[in-house]
Design a protein around this motif. Structure first.
Motif, PDB file in Angstrom:
ATOM      1  N   PHE A   1     -16.607 -14.387   6.682  1.00  0.00           N
ATOM      2  CA  PHE A   1     -17.965 -14.402   7.214  1.00  0.00           C
ATOM      3  C   PHE A   1     -18.369 -13.032   7.760  1.00  0.00           C
ATOM      4  O   PHE A   1     -19.513 -12.640   7.650  1.00  0.00           O
ATOM      5  N   PHE A   2     -17.425 -12.306   8.373  1.00  0.00           N
ATOM      6  CA  PHE A   2     -17.884 -10.997   8.841  1.00  0.00           C
ATOM      7  C   PHE A   2     -17.914  -9.966   7.724  1.00  0.00           C
ATOM      8  O   PHE A   2     -18.690  -9.018   7.765  1.00  0.00           O
ATOM      9  N   TRP A   3     -17.138 -10.188   6.677  1.00  0.00           N
ATOM     10  CA  TRP A   3     -17.290  -9.321   5.502  1.00  0.00           C
ATOM     11  C   TRP A   3     -18.662  -9.565   4.858  1.00  0.00           C
ATOM     12  O   TRP A   3     -19.347  -8.636   4.470  1.00  0.00           O
ATOM     13  N   ALA A   4     -19.043 -10.849   4.778  1.00  0.00           N
ATOM     14  CA  ALA A   4     -20.348 -11.188   4.189  1.00  0.00           C
ATOM     15  C   ALA A   4     -21.480 -10.612   5.026  1.00  0.00           C
ATOM     16  O   ALA A   4     -22.558 -10.315   4.520  1.00  0.00           O
ATOM     17  N   ASN A   5     -21.200 -10.445   6.299  1.00  0.00           N
ATOM     18  CA  ASN A   5     -22.222  -9.931   7.215  1.00  0.00           C
ATOM     19  C   ASN A   5     -22.225  -8.400   7.274  1.00  0.00           C
ATOM     20  O   ASN A   5     -22.968  -7.807   8.045  1.00  0.00           O
ATOM     21  N   GLY A   6     -21.364  -7.764   6.494  1.00  0.00           N
ATOM     22  CA  GLY A   6     -21.309  -6.296   6.469  1.00  0.00           C
ATOM     23  C   GLY A   6     -20.240  -5.721   7.374  1.00  0.00           C
ATOM     24  O   GLY A   6     -20.119  -4.497   7.508  1.00  0.00           O
ATOM     25  N   GLY A   7     -19.462  -6.565   8.011  1.00  0.00           N
ATOM     26  CA  GLY A   7     -18.391  -6.075   8.885  1.00  0.00           C
ATOM     27  C   GLY A   7     -17.150  -5.699   8.091  1.00  0.00           C
ATOM     28  O   GLY A   7     -17.033  -6.015   6.908  1.00  0.00           O
TER      29      GLY A   7
ATOM     30  N   GLU B   1     -26.086 -29.857  -3.417  1.00  0.00           N
ATOM     31  CA  GLU B   1     -25.584 -28.491  -3.612  1.00  0.00           C
ATOM     32  C   GLU B   1     -25.016 -27.912  -2.315  1.00  0.00           C
ATOM     33  O   GLU B   1     -25.612 -28.083  -1.240  1.00  0.00           O
ATOM     34  N   PRO B   2     -23.911 -27.190  -2.408  1.00  0.00           N
ATOM     35  CA  PRO B   2     -23.388 -26.511  -1.213  1.00  0.00           C
ATOM     36  C   PRO B   2     -24.244 -25.281  -0.879  1.00  0.00           C
ATOM     37  O   PRO B   2     -25.035 -24.843  -1.719  1.00  0.00           O
ATOM     38  N   PRO B   3     -24.099 -24.720   0.320  1.00  0.00           N
ATOM     39  CA  PRO B   3     -24.951 -23.584   0.710  1.00  0.00           C
ATOM     40  C   PRO B   3     -24.585 -22.301  -0.027  1.00  0.00           C
ATOM     41  O   PRO B   3     -23.427 -22.104  -0.392  1.00  0.00           O
ATOM     42  N   LYS B   4     -25.597 -21.448  -0.210  1.00  0.00           N
ATOM     43  CA  LYS B   4     -25.334 -20.148  -0.847  1.00  0.00           C
ATOM     44  C   LYS B   4     -25.357 -19.017   0.186  1.00  0.00           C
ATOM     45  O   LYS B   4     -24.920 -17.912  -0.090  1.00  0.00           O
ATOM     46  N   THR B   5     -25.923 -19.308   1.366  1.00  0.00           N
ATOM     47  CA  THR B   5     -25.973 -18.282   2.417  1.00  0.00           C
ATOM     48  C   THR B   5     -25.413 -18.853   3.725  1.00  0.00           C
ATOM     49  O   THR B   5     -25.360 -20.075   3.901  1.00  0.00           O
ATOM     50  N   MET B   6     -25.067 -17.926   4.615  1.00  0.00           N
ATOM     51  CA  MET B   6     -24.553 -18.360   5.917  1.00  0.00           C
ATOM     52  C   MET B   6     -25.640 -19.081   6.714  1.00  0.00           C
ATOM     53  O   MET B   6     -25.365 -20.054   7.424  1.00  0.00           O
ATOM     54  N   ALA B   7     -26.884 -18.615   6.566  1.00  0.00           N
ATOM     55  CA  ALA B   7     -27.996 -19.249   7.285  1.00  0.00           C
ATOM     56  C   ALA B   7     -28.164 -20.696   6.808  1.00  0.00           C
ATOM     57  O   ALA B   7     -28.372 -21.613   7.614  1.00  0.00           O
TER      58      ALA B   7
ATOM     59  N   PRO C   1     -20.363 -18.285   1.019  1.00  0.00           N
ATOM     60  CA  PRO C   1     -21.799 -17.978   1.134  1.00  0.00           C
ATOM     61  C   PRO C   1     -22.028 -16.502   1.490  1.00  0.00           C
ATOM     62  O   PRO C   1     -21.196 -15.901   2.183  1.00  0.00           O
ATOM     63  N   VAL C   2     -23.148 -15.974   1.037  1.00  0.00           N
ATOM     64  CA  VAL C   2     -23.433 -14.565   1.334  1.00  0.00           C
ATOM     65  C   VAL C   2     -24.021 -14.443   2.735  1.00  0.00           C
ATOM     66  O   VAL C   2     -24.628 -15.386   3.249  1.00  0.00           O
ATOM     67  N   GLY C   3     -23.834 -13.275   3.332  1.00  0.00           N
ATOM     68  CA  GLY C   3     -24.377 -13.010   4.657  1.00  0.00           C
ATOM     69  C   GLY C   3     -25.596 -12.112   4.553  1.00  0.00           C
ATOM     70  O   GLY C   3     -26.248 -12.071   3.504  1.00  0.00           O
ATOM     71  N   GLN C   4     -25.854 -11.342   5.615  1.00  0.00           N
ATOM     72  CA  GLN C   4     -27.063 -10.514   5.622  1.00  0.00           C
ATOM     73  C   GLN C   4     -26.994  -9.369   4.611  1.00  0.00           C
ATOM     74  O   GLN C   4     -28.010  -8.756   4.310  1.00  0.00           O
ATOM     75  N   THR C   5     -25.813  -9.084   4.091  1.00  0.00           N
ATOM     76  CA  THR C   5     -25.695  -8.024   3.076  1.00  0.00           C
ATOM     77  C   THR C   5     -26.073  -8.542   1.686  1.00  0.00           C
ATOM     78  O   THR C   5     -26.212  -7.773   0.753  1.00  0.00           O
ATOM     79  N   GLY C   6     -26.185  -9.842   1.564  1.00  0.00           N
ATOM     80  CA  GLY C   6     -26.456 -10.429   0.249  1.00  0.00           C
ATOM     81  C   GLY C   6     -25.196 -10.509  -0.599  1.00  0.00           C
ATOM     82  O   GLY C   6     -25.244 -10.806  -1.787  1.00  0.00           O
TER      83      GLY C   6
END
Lengths: 433, 319
Positions: free
Chosen positions: A210-216, A167-173, A291-296
Motif C-alpha cells: 500500500f505504501f509502494w502504491a502510494n509512492g512510498g 468486482e474487487p477494487p482497483k484503487t485504494m480509495a 489496488p493502485v494508490g495515488q501514483t496510479g
C-alpha cells in the motif's frame, strides 16, 4: 592426594575431549578418486527439491547429493540461516545454500559471484525485474531465485455479493469505500461474527504494497537509508490506520489468515501460497493485482528463495548445473502438478499451454493470470530481512504495530523508527568500511 | 651382637606385627584397592565428564571469552576490550526486556506455587480416580511449547477465539488479548502456568505422600482443624519441595522464550519481549555474538543471584 588425582583425571578427560573435537572438526572430502563426488546442499523442505535432485543424479551417475534439511524457522528463515552460519563458522561448508539472506552473505564474501554464468543462461530473459532485484547486490548476481511468488489482493466473492458487488477494487480509495459499505450493511460471517473489509496481518509483507502504491519506498536505491517516514509512506500508513480506526479492519493480533479463512474478511493481501488453504477452507474467492494508490501504480513484495554457491565449494560447475535444473520446464510442471509448489519459476511458462491446461482443469486459471500480471510490478522487500543492521526489521515491525494496534500518530512513530534504523545502518556501514 | 639383635628384632617384626606394620600393609592393600577404585571411578565418570566438559563448561568458558570480542561467525573474532559491557549498561532495550522478564517471573512464580500446591492437595485427598486425574493434569507438561503456543493463540484470538466467545456469553466485552500489552502478558503468564502446573503438582504430591501421617494424628489430638493442619503440619513438612519448586520455577521463567515467541512474538510493540528473545535475536539474527554473550552472562548472574537469595531467605526463615 586422592582429590588431586581426581582433579587431574577430570582435567585430562576434558583436554582429551577437546582434542578429539578439534582433530575431528573440519570438512569431509567431497570428491572421490573414481570421479565421483558429493554435492552438499543446505536447504529447507527437501520435498520441493526432490525432482531436481533425482534429475541431477541421473545426469551425473557418479554424483551423490547430500541434503542438509533444516526447518525454515519462525521468522525469515531463522533456523536455516542459523544452521548455515554455524556450518560456515565450523568450516563444514556446503556447496549450495537456499537462502533469502544472500545479499548479506555476498556482502560478507562467503558466496560466489555468479554474474557471468547466469547471464549466459538462455533462461535469463525469463527473470522479472523483481526476481533480478532479489538476486543482485551492487549490480552483481550472486544467486538464482527459485519459487518466486508475489503478493496479490485476494477477495471473498460471497462477502462482496452481500453488498451487491461482483468486482474487487482497483484503487485504494475504492477499497476504503467498500469497507464503509460492509460496515454500514453490518455484514456477518456464517459464525455470526463481524465481517471486516481488510486485514493487515503478517507483517510488512502484507502492508508495504500500500505504501509502494502510494509512492512510498522502504529504502533509498543503495539501501543506505530508510524512507518509511517520507510523506508518501506516512500517507499510506494513515490510510491503513484509518481502516482500523473506522472498524474496516481489525487490529493485527498475529493470528495471520484465521479471519480470512473464516469468511470474516473481504480482502487479504497475500501470496499464492494462500490459494490451497483458502480452497481447503471452502472459500469462494479470487485474486487480482494490488489496488493502485495515488501514483496510479501498484507494487507487491516479490518472494522466493535464492540458491547460492558458497565460495568454499570445489564443485562450482556441478552446482551451477544443479541450480539450472530448476528452470527446466518438465521439472517445473511436475513440481506444480504434484503440488510441490504453486507457481512456475519462469514467467514465460504462465503462457505455456501445458500449465494453462492444468490450471484450467483446476478452475483457477484466472487466479494464476492475476499472479502473472502482478509479477510485472514487484519490489524487493528489504525490511523483511535487512542485510545491513538486521534489527531494522524488528524496529519497523514494532513501529507498524504501534500504528495499527496502538493507533499512535504514524508520522511521529515512523520518524522515530527511521531515525533508529538509519543510525544503525550508518554504524554498520562505517564498521564495514 | 648388634646384627643378631637386629635379626631378632626383624624376626619379631615378621612374626608379631606392630601397629606401624599393620598400617603399612593396609596402605599397600589400600593403594591397590585405590587403583581399582580409580579405574572404576574413571569408567563411571568419564561419560558425564566428557558430556559436561563439551556441552557446559566449554561453552561457558567460550561465552566469557567472547564478551571481549566482536564476533559474527563469518570473520575471526576481533578483541574490543570492555566495549560490549559498556554497551550493555547503555542499552535501553536491555532494561525493557529484563523488566518484562522479571515481571513475568514475579507474577508467575508465586501464582504457580500456590495453584500447584492447592491442586496437589486436592488430588492428594481424592478418594476416587486419583491416578487418572493426576495424569490428566500432568499431561499439559508433556505438550510441546509450539503446540501449546499455537493452541493458546487460537484460544485467545480476540476476534474468533474461544476465550472471548465464552466471555461474550457471560456478558463480558471482548478482551484485547494479544493486541494489548497488559493482556498479552497475561495470556503468556496463563500459558506458562497451564504448562508447568502439572509438573509442580507431581513434585508437591511426592512431598505430600512423604509426610508422616502420625503428625496429622498428633495435630488432630491437639485440636487442630484442617486449615491449621495444612499450615502447621503440611507446609513445614513439604518446605524442601517448595524451595526446589520455587528455584526451578524462577530459573524457568527467567529463561522464558519459546512460549512468548509462538504466542506473541514479543509483541505488541515488543511489550512481551523477554531477555532470552533479545539475546537470540542479537546472537543469530544480528550476528552480534559478543554482545549476545554479554547478555547471556548477565542472565546467568541474575539467575545465580536469584537462586542464592531464595536459598538464603528460606534458610533464614527456617531458623
Amino acid at each position: 592426594m586422592i582429590k588431586t588425582r581426581m582433579v587431574a583425571l577430570v582435567l585430562a578427560l576434558m583436554l582429551l575431549t577437546w582434542g578429539v573435537l578439534w582433530a575431528g572438526g573440519g570438512q569431509e572430502p567431497t570428491a572421490n578418486e573414481d570421479g565421483g563426488f558429493t554435492l552438499r546442499i543446505a536447504l529447507s523442505g527437501v520435498g520441493q527439491f526432490e525432482a531436481q535432485i533425482a534429475a541431477f543424479e541421473k545426469l551425473n551417475p557418479k554424483a551423490n547429493v547430500e541434503v542438509i534439511d533444516v526447518p525454515w524457522g519462525v521468522e525469515a528463515g531463522r533456523d536455516l540461516r542459523e544452521r548455515q552460519l554455524l556450518m560456515i563458522s565450523s568450516g563444514d561448508i556446503p556447496d549450495i545454500g537456499a537462502m533469502i539472506w544472500g545479499k548479506e552473505f555476498f556482502r560478507e564474501g562467503v558466496i560466489m559471484d555468479l554474474t557471468d554464468d547466469i547471464k549466459k543462461w538462455e533462461e535469463f530473459d525469463g527473470f522479472t525485474a523483481g526476481m533480478l532485484e532479489r538476486m543482485t547486490y551492487n549490480n552483481r548476481i550472486y544467486a538464482a531465485t527459485i519459487y518466486p511468488c508475489a503478493v496479490m489482493l485476494h477477495y471473498n466473492k460471497d462477502i462482496l455479493a452481500q453488498i451487491g458487488r461482483a468486482e474487487p477494487p482497483k484503487t485504494m480509495a475504492e477499497l476504503a469505500d467498500i469497507g464503509a459499505k460492509i460496515d454500514a450493511a453490518g455484514v456477518r460471517a456464517p459464525n455470526g461474527n463481524k465481517v471486516y473489509a481488510m486485514v493487515f496481518e503478517g507483517g510488512n509483507w502484507h502492508t508495504d504494497c500500500f505504501f509502494w502504491a502510494n509512492g512510498g519506498e522502504q529504502m533509498t536505491k543503495d539501501y543506505s537509508k530508510t524512507l518509511i517516514d517520507s510523506p508518501e509512506s506516512i500517507g499510506a500508513f494513515r490510510w491503513m490506520q484509518n481502516m482500523v480506526k473506522n472498524g474496516y479492519a481489525p487490529k493485527p493480533d498475529g493470528t495471520y489468515d484465521q479471519l480470512w479463512l473464516n469468511n470474516q474478511v473481504a480482502f487479504f493481501a497475500v501470496g499464492a501460497w494462500e490459494e490451497k488453504p483458502s480452497r481447503d477452507a471452502g472459500l469462494n474467492f479470487g485474486a487480482v493485482p494490488i489496488p493502485v494508490g495515488q501514483t496510479g501504480k501498484n507494487y507487491a513484495s516479490m518472494g522466493g528463495t535464492e540458491l547460492a554457491i558458497f565460495k568454499a565449494s570445489t564443485h562450482k560447475q556441478e552446482a551451477m548445473e544443479f541450480m539450472r535444473l530448476f528452470y527446466r520446464k518438465d521439472l517445473q510442471l511436475t513440481a506444480v502438478t504434484e503440488g510441490k509448489t504453486t507457481l512456475p519459476i519462469s514467467k514465460p511458462l504462465f503462457d505455456d499451454p501445458d500449465f494453462q491446461d492444468y490450471w484450467t482443469s483446476q478452475n483457477n486459471l484466472d487466479y494464476y493470470m492475476a499472479q502473472k500480471k502482478q509479477w510485472e510490478s514487484t519490489k524487493y522487500n528489504f525490511l523483511e530481512a535487512p542485510f545491513v543492521y538486521p534489527e531494522a526489521s524488528k524496529i519497523y515491525a514494532s513501529a507498524l504495530e504501534r500504528v495499527l494496534v496502538k493507533l499512535e500518530d504514524p508520522e511521529k512513530i515512523m520518524k522515530e523508527a527511521a531515525e533508529v534504523i538509519n543510525k544503525g545502518i550508518a554504524q554498520k556501514m562505517n564498521v564495514k568500511k | 651382637m648388634e646384627n643378631r639383635n637386629s635379626q631378632f628384632a626383624g624376626d619379631l617384626i615378621e612374626k608379631k606385627p606392630t601397629v606401624h606394620g599393620m598400617a603399612r600393609r593396609s596402605a599397600i592393600v589400600g593403594s591397590r584397592m585405590l587403583n581399582h577404585d580409580h579405574l572404576f571411578i574413571f569408567v563411571v565418570m568419564a561419560p558425564m565428564v566428557l558430556f559436561f566438559a563439551t556441552f557446559f563448561y566449554y561453552p561457558i568458558l567460550k561465552n566469557i571469552y567472547l564478551i571481549f570480542f566482536d564476533y559474527d561467525y563469518l570473520h575471526p573474532p576481533t578483541y574490543i576490550g570492555l566495549a560490549n559491557l559498556e554497551r550493555f549498561f547503555h542499552d535501553p532495550v536491555v532494561l525493557k526486556v529484563f523488566l518484562n522478564t522479571i515481571t513475568v517471573t514475579i507474577v508467575s512464580v508465586p501464582l504457580l506455587i500456590v495453584l500447584s500446591l492447592v491442586v496437589s492437595v486436592g488430588v492428594y485427598r481424592l478418594r476416587i480416580a486419583q491416578t487418572a486425574i493426576r495424569s490428566i493434569i500432568f499431561s499439559t507438561f508433556l505438550t510441546t511449547w509450539i503446540v501449546a503456543g499455537i493452541t493458546f493463540k487460537f484460544l485467545f484470538n480476540p476476534e474468533l477465539g474461544f476465550v472471548n466467545a465464552f466471555l461474550h456469553r457471560l456478558g463480558i466485552g471482548a478482551v484485547p488479548w494479544l493486541t494489548d500489552p497488559f493482556w498479552a502478558m497475561a495470556a503468556a503468564i496463563m500459558l506458562g502456568i497451564w504448562k508447568f502446573l502439572g509438573y509442580f503438582m507431581v513434585i508437591f504430591l511426592a512431598a505430600l505422600y512423604n509426610v508422616d501421617p502420625q503428625l496429622y494424628e498428633a495435630a488432630k489430638i491437639d485440636g487442630a482443624n484442617s486449615l491449621q493442619q495444612f499450615f502447621y503440619v503440611t507446609i513445614p513438612a513439604i518446605k524442601p519441595a517448595m524451595v526446589f519448586v520455587s528455584i526451578v520455577a524462577v530459573i524457568n521463567y527467567l529463561r522464558f522464550y519459546q512460549q512468548i515467541l509462538i504466542l506473541t512474538g514479543g509483541g505488541p510493540y515488543r511489550s512481551t519481549e523477554t531477555i532470552l528473545m533479545y539475546m537470540f535475536d542479537l546472537g543469530i539474527k544480528s550476528r552480534d555474538v559478543g554482545y549476545a554473550s554479554t547478555i547471556s552472562l548477565a542472565l546467568f548472574v541474575v539467575i545465580f543471584l536469584a537462586s542464592q537469595i531464595q536459598i538464603r531467605v528460606t534458610k533464614a526463615y527456617s531458623n
